[in-house]
Design a protein around this motif. Sequence first.
Motif, PDB file in Angstrom:
ATOM      1  N   GLY A 120       0.773  -1.068  -0.003  1.00 35.02           N
ATOM      2  CA  GLY A 120      -0.118   0.157  -0.122  1.00 35.02           C
ATOM      3  C   GLY A 120       0.900   1.435   0.018  1.00 35.02           C
ATOM      4  N   THR A 121       0.282   2.394   0.332  1.00 35.08           N
ATOM      5  CA  THR A 121       1.113   3.533   0.460  1.00 35.08           C
ATOM      6  C   THR A 121       1.964   3.815   1.517  1.00 35.08           C
ATOM      7  OG1 THR A 121      -0.694   4.676   1.842  1.00 35.08           O
ATOM      8  CG2 THR A 121      -1.059   4.792  -0.440  1.00 35.08           C
ATOM      9  N   THR A 122       3.169   4.213   1.203  1.00 35.36           N
ATOM     10  CA  THR A 122       4.112   4.633   2.239  1.00 35.36           C
ATOM     11  C   THR A 122       3.575   5.724   3.363  1.00 35.36           C
ATOM     12  OG1 THR A 122       5.255   6.324   0.943  1.00 35.36           O
ATOM     13  CG2 THR A 122       5.829   4.074   0.718  1.00 35.36           C
ATOM     14  N   PHE A 123       4.267   6.139   4.255  1.00 33.32           N
ATOM     15  CA  PHE A 123       3.957   7.204   5.282  1.00 33.32           C
ATOM     16  C   PHE A 123       4.153   8.440   4.312  1.00 33.32           C
ATOM     17  CE2 PHE A 123       5.111  10.219   8.338  1.00 33.32           C
ATOM     18  CZ  PHE A 123       4.169  10.232   9.037  1.00 33.32           C
ATOM     19  N   VAL A 124       5.276   8.589   3.677  1.00 35.48           N
ATOM     20  CA  VAL A 124       5.251  10.018   3.121  1.00 35.48           C
ATOM     21  C   VAL A 124       3.999  10.263   2.032  1.00 35.48           C
ATOM     22  CG1 VAL A 124       6.425  11.171   1.536  1.00 35.48           C
ATOM     23  CG2 VAL A 124       7.884   9.948   3.110  1.00 35.48           C
ATOM     24  N   GLN A 125       3.486   9.167   1.325  1.00 35.47           N
ATOM     25  CA  GLN A 125       2.563   9.388   0.413  1.00 35.47           C
ATOM     26  C   GLN A 125       1.228   9.548   1.256  1.00 35.47           C
ATOM     27  OE1 GLN A 125       2.691   5.658  -1.566  1.00 35.47           O
ATOM     28  NE2 GLN A 125       3.830   6.515  -3.451  1.00 35.47           N
ATOM     29  N   TRP A 126       1.114   8.878   2.381  1.00 35.16           N
ATOM     30  CA  TRP A 126      -0.169   9.267   3.230  1.00 35.16           C
ATOM     31  C   TRP A 126      -0.143  10.642   3.814  1.00 35.16           C
ATOM     32  CZ3 TRP A 126      -0.207  10.504   8.477  1.00 35.16           C
ATOM     33  CH2 TRP A 126      -1.587  10.468   8.942  1.00 35.16           C
TER      34      TRP A 126
ATOM     35  N   GLN B 271      -2.194  15.974   3.763  1.00 37.90           N
ATOM     36  CA  GLN B 271      -1.888  17.637   3.631  1.00 37.90           C
ATOM     37  C   GLN B 271      -2.684  18.064   2.600  1.00 37.90           C
ATOM     38  OE1 GLN B 271       2.190  17.820   3.593  1.00 37.90           O
ATOM     39  NE2 GLN B 271       2.441  18.040   5.666  1.00 37.90           N
ATOM     40  N   ASN B 272      -2.893  17.569   1.449  1.00 43.24           N
ATOM     41  CA  ASN B 272      -3.710  17.775   0.250  1.00 43.24           C
ATOM     42  C   ASN B 272      -5.164  18.131   0.553  1.00 43.24           C
ATOM     43  OD1 ASN B 272      -1.538  18.212  -1.288  1.00 43.24           O
ATOM     44  ND2 ASN B 272      -1.529  16.182  -2.316  1.00 43.24           N
ATOM     45  N   GLU B 273      -5.559  17.053   1.324  1.00 40.18           N
ATOM     46  CA  GLU B 273      -6.808  17.064   1.849  1.00 40.18           C
ATOM     47  C   GLU B 273      -7.301  18.083   2.621  1.00 40.18           C
ATOM     48  OE1 GLU B 273      -8.072  13.345   3.276  1.00 40.18           O
ATOM     49  OE2 GLU B 273      -7.982  12.182   1.262  1.00 40.18           O
ATOM     50  N   ILE B 274      -6.331  18.559   3.385  1.00 35.88           N
ATOM     51  CA  ILE B 274      -6.687  19.430   4.551  1.00 35.88           C
ATOM     52  C   ILE B 274      -6.745  20.755   3.691  1.00 35.88           C
ATOM     53  CG2 ILE B 274      -5.672  20.666   6.611  1.00 35.88           C
ATOM     54  CD1 ILE B 274      -4.995  17.864   7.594  1.00 35.88           C
ATOM     55  N   THR B 275      -5.720  21.018   3.018  1.00 35.05           N
ATOM     56  CA  THR B 275      -5.746  22.314   2.500  1.00 35.05           C
ATOM     57  C   THR B 275      -6.616  22.595   1.234  1.00 35.05           C
ATOM     58  OG1 THR B 275      -3.880  21.412   0.733  1.00 35.05           O
ATOM     59  CG2 THR B 275      -3.133  22.748   2.601  1.00 35.05           C
ATOM     60  N   GLU B 276      -7.043  21.692   0.469  1.00 38.58           N
ATOM     61  CA  GLU B 276      -8.000  21.669  -0.632  1.00 38.58           C
ATOM     62  C   GLU B 276      -9.462  21.596  -0.166  1.00 38.58           C
ATOM     63  OE1 GLU B 276      -7.027  18.584  -3.452  1.00 38.58           O
ATOM     64  OE2 GLU B 276      -4.948  19.480  -3.804  1.00 38.58           O
ATOM     65  N   GLU B 277      -9.767  20.526   0.568  1.00 44.58           N
ATOM     66  CA  GLU B 277     -11.210  20.476   1.149  1.00 44.58           C
ATOM     67  C   GLU B 277     -11.675  21.114   2.163  1.00 44.58           C
ATOM     68  OE1 GLU B 277     -11.797  16.219   1.011  1.00 44.58           O
ATOM     69  OE2 GLU B 277     -10.985  15.794  -0.830  1.00 44.58           O
ATOM     70  N   ARG B 278     -10.688  21.158   3.383  1.00 38.77           N
ATOM     71  CA  ARG B 278     -11.337  21.675   4.689  1.00 38.77           C
ATOM     72  C   ARG B 278     -10.305  22.658   5.236  1.00 38.77           C
ATOM     73  NH1 ARG B 278     -12.428  15.945   6.370  1.00 38.77           N
ATOM     74  NH2 ARG B 278     -10.510  15.836   6.356  1.00 38.77           N
ATOM     75  N   PRO B 279     -10.202  23.893   4.704  1.00 39.11           N
ATOM     76  CA  PRO B 279      -9.021  24.783   5.202  1.00 39.11           C
ATOM     77  C   PRO B 279      -9.233  25.266   6.712  1.00 39.11           C
ATOM     78  CG  PRO B 279     -10.684  26.005   3.752  1.00 39.11           C
ATOM     79  CD  PRO B 279     -10.811  24.549   3.559  1.00 39.11           C
ATOM     80  N   GLN B 280     -10.835  25.247   7.105  1.00 41.88           N
ATOM     81  CA  GLN B 280     -10.967  25.533   8.468  1.00 41.88           C
ATOM     82  C   GLN B 280     -10.340  24.565   9.599  1.00 41.88           C
ATOM     83  OE1 GLN B 280     -13.329  24.566   6.154  1.00 41.88           O
ATOM     84  NE2 GLN B 280     -14.805  23.146   7.126  1.00 41.88           N
ATOM     85  N   MET B 281     -10.005  23.390   8.834  1.00 44.64           N
ATOM     86  CA  MET B 281      -9.502  21.881   9.728  1.00 44.64           C
ATOM     87  C   MET B 281      -8.126  22.312  10.081  1.00 44.64           C
ATOM     88  SD  MET B 281     -10.051  19.210  11.393  1.00 44.64           S
ATOM     89  CE  MET B 281     -11.351  18.313  10.661  1.00 44.64           C
ATOM     90  N   ARG B 282      -7.525  23.005   8.990  1.00 44.45           N
ATOM     91  CA  ARG B 282      -6.038  23.475   9.355  1.00 44.45           C
ATOM     92  C   ARG B 282      -5.899  24.294  10.338  1.00 44.45           C
ATOM     93  NH1 ARG B 282      -1.795  24.727   4.506  1.00 44.45           N
ATOM     94  NH2 ARG B 282      -0.098  24.493   5.845  1.00 44.45           N
ATOM     95  N   VAL B 283      -6.905  25.555  10.527  1.00 39.72           N
ATOM     96  CA  VAL B 283      -7.045  26.388  11.425  1.00 39.72           C
ATOM     97  C   VAL B 283      -7.085  25.906  12.746  1.00 39.72           C
ATOM     98  CG1 VAL B 283      -8.235  28.556  12.221  1.00 39.72           C
ATOM     99  CG2 VAL B 283      -7.563  28.416   9.894  1.00 39.72           C
TER     100      VAL B 283
END
Length: 52
Positions: free
Chosen positions: A6-12, A17-29
Amino acid sequence: MSEQEGTTFVQWRERAQNEITEERPQMRVLLIVAAAVVILGIVAGTVTLMMS
């Protein structure tokens, strides 16, 4: 770790990070605020123990 496992830790991490920045910016805050609260709590606890 082989490619079949499966995916490596780096890929995960990159995907998360992409999901946080693209889909839910408020989650990052929210995560930043939570980290700040934890750090302030640790500092406050350390100061309190040093004063007593």
